[in-house]
Design a protein around this motif. Structure first.
Motif, mmCIF file in Angstrom:
data_model
loop_
_atom_site.group_PDB
_atom_site.id
_atom_site.type_symbol
_atom_site.label_atom_id
_atom_site.label_comp_id
_atom_site.label_asym_id
_atom_site.label_seq_id
_atom_site.Cartn_x
_atom_site.Cartn_y
_atom_site.Cartn_z
ATOM 1 N N THR A 316 0.828 -1.207 0.000
ATOM 2 C CA THR A 316 0.000 0.000 0.000
ATOM 3 C C THR A 316 0.864 1.259 0.000
ATOM 4 O OG1 THR A 316 -1.898 -1.028 1.084
ATOM 5 C CG2 THR A 316 -1.627 1.317 1.413
ATOM 6 N N LEU A 317 1.858 1.293 0.869
ATOM 7 C CA LEU A 317 2.732 2.464 0.926
ATOM 8 C C LEU A 317 3.593 2.595 -0.330
ATOM 9 C CD1 LEU A 317 3.939 2.501 4.638
ATOM 10 C CD2 LEU A 317 2.857 4.403 3.413
ATOM 11 N N HIS A 318 4.031 1.479 -0.865
ATOM 12 C CA HIS A 318 4.886 1.478 -2.056
ATOM 13 C C HIS A 318 4.143 1.988 -3.285
ATOM 14 C CE1 HIS A 318 7.931 0.147 -4.915
ATOM 15 N NE2 HIS A 318 7.000 -0.531 -5.573
ATOM 16 N N THR A 319 2.910 1.563 -3.454
ATOM 17 C CA THR A 319 2.159 1.858 -4.680
ATOM 18 C C THR A 319 1.134 2.981 -4.553
ATOM 19 O OG1 THR A 319 0.438 0.242 -4.152
ATOM 20 C CG2 THR A 319 2.359 -0.553 -5.399
ATOM 21 N N GLY A 320 0.736 3.287 -3.314
ATOM 22 C CA GLY A 320 -0.365 4.243 -3.137
ATOM 23 C C GLY A 320 -1.716 3.619 -3.365
ATOM 24 N N GLN A 321 -1.776 2.312 -3.439
ATOM 25 C CA GLN A 321 -3.055 1.600 -3.588
ATOM 26 C C GLN A 321 -3.461 1.049 -2.211
ATOM 27 O OE1 GLN A 321 -3.003 -1.330 -6.746
ATOM 28 N NE2 GLN A 321 -1.545 -0.146 -7.945
ATOM 29 N N THR A 322 -4.701 1.009 -1.853
ATOM 30 C CA THR A 322 -5.837 1.476 -2.617
ATOM 31 C C THR A 322 -6.478 2.630 -1.840
ATOM 32 O OG1 THR A 322 -6.267 -0.774 -3.395
ATOM 33 C CG2 THR A 322 -8.049 0.826 -3.631
ATOM 34 N N PRO A 323 -6.626 3.800 -2.493
ATOM 35 C CA PRO A 323 -7.214 4.935 -1.779
ATOM 36 C C PRO A 323 -8.708 4.729 -1.537
ATOM 37 C CG PRO A 323 -6.846 5.487 -4.082
ATOM 38 C CD PRO A 323 -6.238 4.137 -3.869
ATOM 39 N N VAL A 324 -9.150 5.141 -0.376
ATOM 40 C CA VAL A 324 -10.563 5.045 -0.007
ATOM 41 C C VAL A 324 -11.251 6.351 -0.380
ATOM 42 C CG1 VAL A 324 -12.170 4.837 1.931
ATOM 43 C CG2 VAL A 324 -10.105 3.426 1.849
ATOM 44 N N GLU A 325 -12.381 6.249 -1.063
ATOM 45 C CA GLU A 325 -13.155 7.427 -1.453
ATOM 46 C C GLU A 325 -14.567 7.312 -0.900
ATOM 47 O OE1 GLU A 325 -11.724 9.912 -2.743
ATOM 48 O OE2 GLU A 325 -9.859 9.019 -3.480
ATOM 49 N N VAL A 326 -15.133 8.433 -0.501
ATOM 50 C CA VAL A 326 -16.510 8.478 -0.010
ATOM 51 C C VAL A 326 -17.211 9.623 -0.717
ATOM 52 C CG1 VAL A 326 -18.023 8.725 1.998
ATOM 53 C CG2 VAL A 326 -15.797 7.604 2.249
ATOM 54 N N ASP A 327 -18.385 9.357 -1.267
ATOM 55 C CA ASP A 327 -19.170 10.398 -1.936
ATOM 56 C C ASP A 327 -19.309 11.616 -1.018
ATOM 57 O OD1 ASP A 327 -21.322 11.138 -4.127
ATOM 58 O OD2 ASP A 327 -22.261 11.496 -2.174
ATOM 59 N N ALA A 328 -19.095 12.805 -1.573
ATOM 60 C CA ALA A 328 -19.035 14.024 -0.758
ATOM 61 C C ALA A 328 -20.326 14.267 0.020
ATOM 62 C CB ALA A 328 -18.716 15.224 -1.646
#
Length: 350
Positions: A316-328
């Motif tokens: 996760t730290l190496h690749t930046g995966q996977t970002p968590v997104e939440v509808d605004a």
């Protein structure tokens, strides 16, 4: 689902992750925090990952929030902040780093993103879910509102952002009873954990508490008969339960409380022998700080929490995966419910 073969091949190109006894010895101070529950051979395997993760955290201005149910090598080796759901939610509001890595389950990462919409929140394994979060939807909340018009909805933080957004206020096991007692109205809706709600109802008899029929797959497995038999076979053992256990199990205990409450109780009381009726890693993570306490079984393991590993954290730290997104729009409403919980907890001195 993560492709572990590809992950391992990619990591091997950038990091030396072979077992390293010399590195393990050099990191003996870290090992000392967990040496009652992690053997030296395993530590030689973990040390290269711990070293790589801690180096990447500095390079990328990242912080790791880890739940008490994480394995010792994560909890003691790489976590910057540890705690139960309430503690992690509060600490998430104080994070100054650019990146938050959530070592826990998915709803916890959502909560961190809700409270830090401008920050990157990374989840080492998106499949790390929760039986309670899976048990209920926003539509189920609306149905309970129709059944009990005017009753405020108190929702456990072990829920999705959509469910939080449909609720009036969140709670954790450490503040649920106090929040229910402080709310206006005679009837309070609690979701989704039926056992937490039933245990709270006994603690707050002045309120009519109604509940949804969700439960935790870890804590619902314990039975009162299990506890009685264990006490008979192990007299003198202090039995400590989590309030996600059925009420008849809690009734057999010497103490019942949230994960932070359990840690405080064991630290204050220092019983000669204790059985924690909760997730397995709890005892492991506090064992080295309390060598005078003999922690004994049984325990049940959360399969979702154990999906988070050092290997996945490094990826996760190496690749930046996977970002968590939440509808605004969802996040705005959910944030209100979480912030009300935090604010009320502070007002109540919790």
């Amino acid at each position: 689902m993560l492709d572990l073969t590809n992950i391992r091949e990619e990591l091997a190109q950038h990091y030396d992750l072979a077992p390293n006894p010399e590195l393990a010895e050099a990191m003996s101070d870290t090992f000392a925090k967990m040496d009652r529950v992690v053997n030296p051979i395993d530590w030689a395997r973990y040390a290269p990952y711990v070293a790589a993760i801690n180096k990447l955290k500095k390079e990328k201005n990242a912080v790791i929030l880890a739940h008490n149910y994480m394995t010792p090598q994560i909890y003691h080796g790489v976590a910057d902040v540890v705690g139960d759901s309430l503690q992690l939610a509060i600490e998430a509001t104080r994070v100054e780093a650019d990146i938050i890595v959530q070592c826990g389950v998915h709803f916890m990462a959502e909560t961190s993103k809700i409270l830090n919409p401008a920050k990157t929140v990374l989840m080492p394994d998106m499949d790390a879910g929760c039986s309670l979060a899976d048990a209920i939807t926003a539509a189920d909340i609306e149905e309970m509102r129709r059944q009990y018009p005017g009753a405020p909805v108190v929702t456990y933080v072990n829920t999705t952002a959509e469910v939080k957004a449909a609720s009036d206020i969140c709670c954790t096991s450490s503040n649920a009873a106090q929040i229910v007692a402080a709310l206006d109205g005679d009837t309070i809706i609690m979701t989704p954990d039926q056992y937490l709600a039933q245990n709270v109802a006994k603690m707050v008899p002045q309120k009519k508490v109604v509940w949804y029929n969700g439960s935790c797959i870890v804590h619902e497995q314990y039975t009162a008969q299990d506890i009685r038999e264990f006490r008979e076979w192990n007299p003198g053992t202090r039995i400590i339960t989590h309030p996600e256990c059925p009420p008849e199990v809690v009734a057999e205990a010497d103490y019942s409380g949230s994960t932070s409450g359990i840690i405080k109780y064991v630290n204050d009381e220092k019983p000669e022998r204790a059985m924690l009726v909760t997730e397995c890693s709890m005892a492991s993570n506090i064992a080295d700080s309390l060598p005078e306490v003999d922690f004994v079984g049984p325990c049940n393991m959360c399969p979702y929490m154990k999906m988070i590993t050092l290997e996945k954290v490094l990826w996760t730290l190496h690749t930046g995966q996977t970002p968590v997104e939440v509808d605004a729009a969802v996040a705005d409403k959910a944030r209100q419910a979480v912030e009300r919980m935090i604010d009320m907890s502070k007002q109540l001195g919790l």
